[in-house]
Scaffold this motif. Structure first.
Motif, PDB file in Angstrom:
ATOM      1  N   VAL A 126     -19.520 -20.549 -41.989  1.00  0.00           N
ATOM      2  CA  VAL A 126     -20.739 -21.226 -42.427  1.00  0.00           C
ATOM      3  C   VAL A 126     -21.567 -21.614 -41.208  1.00  0.00           C
ATOM      4  N   PRO A 127     -22.855 -21.987 -41.427  1.00  0.00           N
ATOM      5  CA  PRO A 127     -23.671 -22.488 -40.316  1.00  0.00           C
ATOM      6  C   PRO A 127     -23.115 -23.806 -39.774  1.00  0.00           C
ATOM      7  N   ALA A 128     -23.586 -24.182 -38.599  1.00  0.00           N
ATOM      8  CA  ALA A 128     -23.068 -25.369 -37.923  1.00  0.00           C
ATOM      9  C   ALA A 128     -23.260 -26.639 -38.744  1.00  0.00           C
ATOM     10  N   ASP A 129     -24.350 -26.720 -39.491  1.00  0.00           N
ATOM     11  CA  ASP A 129     -24.622 -27.960 -40.228  1.00  0.00           C
ATOM     12  C   ASP A 129     -23.831 -28.079 -41.523  1.00  0.00           C
ATOM     13  N   ALA A 130     -23.016 -27.057 -41.861  1.00  0.00           N
ATOM     14  CA  ALA A 130     -22.239 -27.096 -43.106  1.00  0.00           C
ATOM     15  C   ALA A 130     -20.741 -27.015 -42.855  1.00  0.00           C
ATOM     16  N   CYS A 131     -20.318 -27.013 -41.598  1.00  0.00           N
ATOM     17  CA  CYS A 131     -18.909 -26.775 -41.308  1.00  0.00           C
ATOM     18  C   CYS A 131     -18.106 -28.066 -41.286  1.00  0.00           C
ATOM     19  N   ASP A 132     -16.787 -27.923 -41.487  1.00  0.00           N
ATOM     20  CA  ASP A 132     -15.876 -29.051 -41.266  1.00  0.00           C
ATOM     21  C   ASP A 132     -14.941 -28.780 -40.091  1.00  0.00           C
ATOM     22  N   LEU A 133     -15.122 -27.625 -39.426  1.00  0.00           N
ATOM     23  CA  LEU A 133     -14.360 -27.279 -38.240  1.00  0.00           C
ATOM     24  C   LEU A 133     -15.172 -26.259 -37.450  1.00  0.00           C
ATOM     25  N   VAL A 134     -15.238 -26.430 -36.133  1.00  0.00           N
ATOM     26  CA  VAL A 134     -15.898 -25.437 -35.286  1.00  0.00           C
ATOM     27  C   VAL A 134     -14.835 -24.760 -34.427  1.00  0.00           C
ATOM     28  N   VAL A 135     -14.875 -23.430 -34.400  1.00  0.00           N
ATOM     29  CA  VAL A 135     -13.982 -22.649 -33.554  1.00  0.00           C
ATOM     30  C   VAL A 135     -14.826 -22.073 -32.425  1.00  0.00           C
ATOM     31  N   ASN A 136     -14.532 -22.516 -31.235  1.00  0.00           N
ATOM     32  CA  ASN A 136     -15.305 -22.175 -30.053  1.00  0.00           C
ATOM     33  C   ASN A 136     -14.598 -21.072 -29.284  1.00  0.00           C
ATOM     34  N   THR A 137     -15.195 -19.864 -29.290  1.00  0.00           N
ATOM     35  CA  THR A 137     -14.634 -18.750 -28.531  1.00  0.00           C
ATOM     36  C   THR A 137     -15.448 -18.437 -27.286  1.00  0.00           C
ATOM     37  N   GLY A 138     -16.580 -19.115 -27.088  1.00  0.00           N
ATOM     38  CA  GLY A 138     -17.360 -18.887 -25.881  1.00  0.00           C
ATOM     39  C   GLY A 138     -18.849 -18.938 -26.146  1.00  0.00           C
ATOM     40  N   LEU A 139     -19.612 -18.610 -25.125  1.00  0.00           N
ATOM     41  CA  LEU A 139     -21.059 -18.609 -25.221  1.00  0.00           C
ATOM     42  C   LEU A 139     -21.518 -17.338 -25.942  1.00  0.00           C
ATOM     43  N   PHE A 140     -22.620 -17.441 -26.659  1.00  0.00           N
ATOM     44  CA  PHE A 140     -23.127 -16.268 -27.360  1.00  0.00           C
ATOM     45  C   PHE A 140     -23.531 -15.177 -26.367  1.00  0.00           C
ATOM     46  N   ASP A 141     -24.128 -15.580 -25.255  1.00  0.00           N
ATOM     47  CA  ASP A 141     -24.523 -14.636 -24.210  1.00  0.00           C
ATOM     48  C   ASP A 141     -24.068 -15.190 -22.866  1.00  0.00           C
ATOM     49  N   ASP A 142     -22.885 -14.794 -22.444  1.00  0.00           N
ATOM     50  CA  ASP A 142     -22.321 -15.376 -21.224  1.00  0.00           C
ATOM     51  C   ASP A 142     -22.953 -14.834 -19.949  1.00  0.00           C
ATOM     52  N   ALA A 143     -23.861 -13.863 -20.097  1.00  0.00           N
ATOM     53  CA  ALA A 143     -24.545 -13.332 -18.920  1.00  0.00           C
ATOM     54  C   ALA A 143     -25.774 -14.155 -18.547  1.00  0.00           C
ATOM     55  N   THR A 144     -26.324 -14.915 -19.514  1.00  0.00           N
ATOM     56  CA  THR A 144     -27.567 -15.645 -19.244  1.00  0.00           C
ATOM     57  C   THR A 144     -27.489 -17.133 -19.572  1.00  0.00           C
ATOM     58  N   GLU A 145     -26.567 -17.543 -20.456  1.00  0.00           N
ATOM     59  CA  GLU A 145     -26.542 -18.927 -20.912  1.00  0.00           C
ATOM     60  C   GLU A 145     -25.597 -19.791 -20.084  1.00  0.00           C
ATOM     61  N   THR A 146     -25.791 -21.111 -20.209  1.00  0.00           N
ATOM     62  CA  THR A 146     -24.880 -22.101 -19.639  1.00  0.00           C
ATOM     63  C   THR A 146     -24.558 -23.124 -20.725  1.00  0.00           C
ATOM     64  N   ALA A 147     -23.644 -24.021 -20.425  1.00  0.00           N
ATOM     65  CA  ALA A 147     -23.294 -25.060 -21.396  1.00  0.00           C
ATOM     66  C   ALA A 147     -24.495 -25.924 -21.755  1.00  0.00           C
ATOM     67  N   GLU A 148     -25.423 -26.075 -20.835  1.00  0.00           N
ATOM     68  CA  GLU A 148     -26.610 -26.891 -21.089  1.00  0.00           C
ATOM     69  C   GLU A 148     -27.408 -26.369 -22.278  1.00  0.00           C
ATOM     70  N   ASP A 149     -27.375 -25.064 -22.507  1.00  0.00           N
ATOM     71  CA  ASP A 149     -28.107 -24.475 -23.632  1.00  0.00           C
ATOM     72  C   ASP A 149     -27.543 -24.913 -24.983  1.00  0.00           C
ATOM     73  N   TYR A 150     -26.363 -25.528 -24.983  1.00  0.00           N
ATOM     74  CA  TYR A 150     -25.696 -25.914 -26.231  1.00  0.00           C
ATOM     75  C   TYR A 150     -25.716 -27.423 -26.454  1.00  0.00           C
ATOM     76  N   ARG A 151     -26.480 -28.136 -25.654  1.00  0.00           N
ATOM     77  CA  ARG A 151     -26.492 -29.599 -25.745  1.00  0.00           C
ATOM     78  C   ARG A 151     -26.836 -30.074 -27.160  1.00  0.00           C
ATOM     79  N   ALA A 152     -27.890 -29.540 -27.748  1.00  0.00           N
ATOM     80  CA  ALA A 152     -28.321 -29.998 -29.072  1.00  0.00           C
ATOM     81  C   ALA A 152     -27.301 -29.638 -30.145  1.00  0.00           C
ATOM     82  N   THR A 153     -26.763 -28.441 -30.089  1.00  0.00           N
ATOM     83  CA  THR A 153     -25.761 -28.007 -31.068  1.00  0.00           C
ATOM     84  C   THR A 153     -24.529 -28.902 -31.015  1.00  0.00           C
TER      85      THR A 153
END
Length: 294
Positions: A126-153
């Protein structure tokens, strides 16, 4: 003063002291694009060494995928299957954690290529706003993104107290000479704002317990003596700290994620005096080797 940490020319000098090697994958057996041929040959030589019990190699990887998918990748890189007896991944452990929550509504934080981690399990993505568990496998684009891009999420997940499973505790890995961010960075950022994180993989104890159980299963349930188990890896934070915490010996491969710090970058081809660098680390290995060779 403590004895200096030895720098080994090859694995052969200590091989007879061990029955089982728990070997890291990325940074030891390959660099993210191609196999380190000598490393595979060293593990084959270890497995062929005579002894009172069979010499075993279990690959222990923080890859957020089931072991069979990782094996196919290793095949493509040229890592020989004769170099190891079995494999255990963070993806395997993550699947076990998800299976304890049948029917979970899960948000996958990570790239589509990690999708096999969910195959065959009782869950709904499900989307992030409907989940009861998040499974984190990494960044969507590890060639360009950093953790800072995920602050709001991450802030939105924390506001709802959504627990996270981190399917790869690594902060970075080496890919063709570059350091690439991993899921561990996002988990670290989530924990920093008070989010609940369960880690699947090194340096946490369950992965070592599972690896030794897997090794025991190879020999009719005869568990190896922990005093004769060697962990091989290239990361102080995961491979070496995990081995130290579990009470087994460790061998640090210098040409991995710490290569620049240790002075063995592409521009510097020999391993110099690493004692000062090791002394600054929170944990120390039992020995250092430039690359895994026999």
């Amino acid at each position: 003063m403590p004895d200096p940490i030895p720098t080994l020319p090859g694995l052969s000098g200590i091989a007879d002291a061990y029955d089982l090697i728990l070997c890291d994958v990325w940074g030891v057996l390959h660099d993210g694009t191609r196999a380190h041929t000598a490393a595979g040959a060293a593990l084959i030589a270890f497995r062929e060494r005579p002894g009172p019990r069979p010499r075993r190699v279990v690959l222990v990887s923080n890859a957020p995928r089931p072991w069979a998918g990782v094996q196919r990748i290793l095949d493509g890189y040229g890592v020989p299957r004769a170099a190891y007896d079995a494999m255990l991944t963070s993806g395997d452990l993550t699947r076990g954690l998800i299976a304890r929550r049948p029917g979970a509504r899960i948000h996958h934080l990570g790239p589509e290529r990690d999708g096999p981690i969910f195959e065959g399990l009782d869950l709904t993505l499900v989307p992030a706003d409907a989940c009861d568990l998040v499974v984190n496998t990494g960044l969507f684009d590890d060639a360009t993104e950093t953790a800072e891009d995920y602050r709001a999420t991450l802030a939105a997940l924390r506001a709802r107290d959504v627990p996270m499973i981190c399917a790869n505790p690594d902060l970075v890995v080496e890919r063709d000479g570059l350091l690439i961010p991993c899921a561990g960075l996002l988990a670290e950022a989530y924990a920093a704002i008070g989010g609940a994180v369960t880690y699947a993989g090194k340096p946490h104890r369950p992965v070592y317990e599972a690896a030794l159980a897997l090794a025991a299963g190879l020999d009719a349930g005869a568990a190896p003596d922990p005093a004769r188990v060697l962990a091989v890896g290239d990361a102080i934070r995961t491979d070496i700290a995990g081995a130290r915490g579990f009470g087994i010996a460790s061998l640090l491969v210098a040409r991995g994620i710490h290569a620049e710090e240790l002075g063995v970058s592409a521009a510097h081809h020999t391993l110099g005096d690493v004692a000062a660098w090791l002394a600054r680390q929170p944990v120390q290995p039992d020995a250092v080797i430039e690359r895994l060779v026999w």
